[in-house]
Design an enzyme around this catalytic site. Structure first.
Site, mmCIF file in Angstrom:
data_model
loop_
_atom_site.group_PDB
_atom_site.id
_atom_site.type_symbol
_atom_site.label_atom_id
_atom_site.label_comp_id
_atom_site.label_asym_id
_atom_site.label_seq_id
_atom_site.Cartn_x
_atom_site.Cartn_y
_atom_site.Cartn_z
ATOM 1 N N GLY A 116 0.827 -1.196 0.000
ATOM 2 C CA GLY A 116 0.000 0.000 0.000
ATOM 3 C C GLY A 116 0.862 1.247 0.000
ATOM 4 O O GLY A 116 2.051 1.203 -0.318
ATOM 5 N N CYS A 117 0.273 2.329 0.376
ATOM 6 C CA CYS A 117 0.971 3.616 0.406
ATOM 7 C C CYS A 117 2.187 3.532 1.322
ATOM 8 O O CYS A 117 2.077 3.097 2.470
ATOM 9 C CB CYS A 117 0.017 4.694 0.901
ATOM 10 S SG CYS A 117 0.785 6.303 1.113
#
Length: 176
Positions: free
Chosen positions: A15-16
């Site tokens: 993810g981020c």
């Protein structure tokens, strides 16, 4: 990769990268956590290029650690706690191939540890969906732009908002 003074590196995508730094950065034995891009085909990609899906890269963190203080096995366990291993095309509210979950290994030892850990997670029955996190050989890692580094320290209010959203999503959408 083994560095001087018995330092090693680990590379994880989940993810981020903003949300992937703090859980590792707070551990004893962590020397540095760098946000960046890896796994793609374009050298020195920019954030805009990665987000536009033109590079094949995913957002990741490179962790430099002292294996005498924290083991690669421990890092992998922290990684599993930060990701949804059943979602191949993003993580929580972060969607797209640039957010795919991957453990990038730089040695046979790391690969064996990651594979064994993934198998143990699959056998645990914790998730009703298959574990789809990929384990791939490490590729060149490109540090992200300076404004992405240690984001949780630079913009704590925005980081907290992102983290709350991520935690809410985990709580309400994971199979437990």
């Amino acid at each position: 990769m083994i560095l001087k003074n018995k330092q090693e590196t680990a590379i994880f995508a989940g993810g981020c990268f903003w949300c992937m730094v703090k859980p590792f950065d707070e551990q004893p034995g962590i020397i540095e956590v760098v946000s960046g891009y890896t796994g793609g085909h374009v050298p020195n990609p920019t954030y805009e290029e990665v987000c536009a899906h033109r590079t094949g890269h995913t957002e990741a963190v490179k962790i430099v650690f002292d294996p005498e203080v924290i083991s690669y096995e421990q890092l992998v366990q922290i990684y599993w706690q930060q990701t949804d291993p059943t979602d191949a095309m993003g993580q929580f509210q972060d969607r797209g191939d640039n957010y795919r979950p991957v453990i990038f290994t730089s040695s046979e030892k790391q690969k064996k540890i990651a594979v064994a850990s993934k198998k143990a997670l699959e056998k645990s029955g914790r998730f009703s969906e298959p574990i789809v996190t990929q384990i791939e050989d490490a590729k060149p890692f490109y540090p992200a732009e300076d404004y992405h580094q240690e984001f949780y320290k630079k913009d704590p209010a925005r980081f907290e908002m992102e983290e709350k959203s991520r935690q809410f999503f985990k709580k309400n959408n994971w199979s437990n």
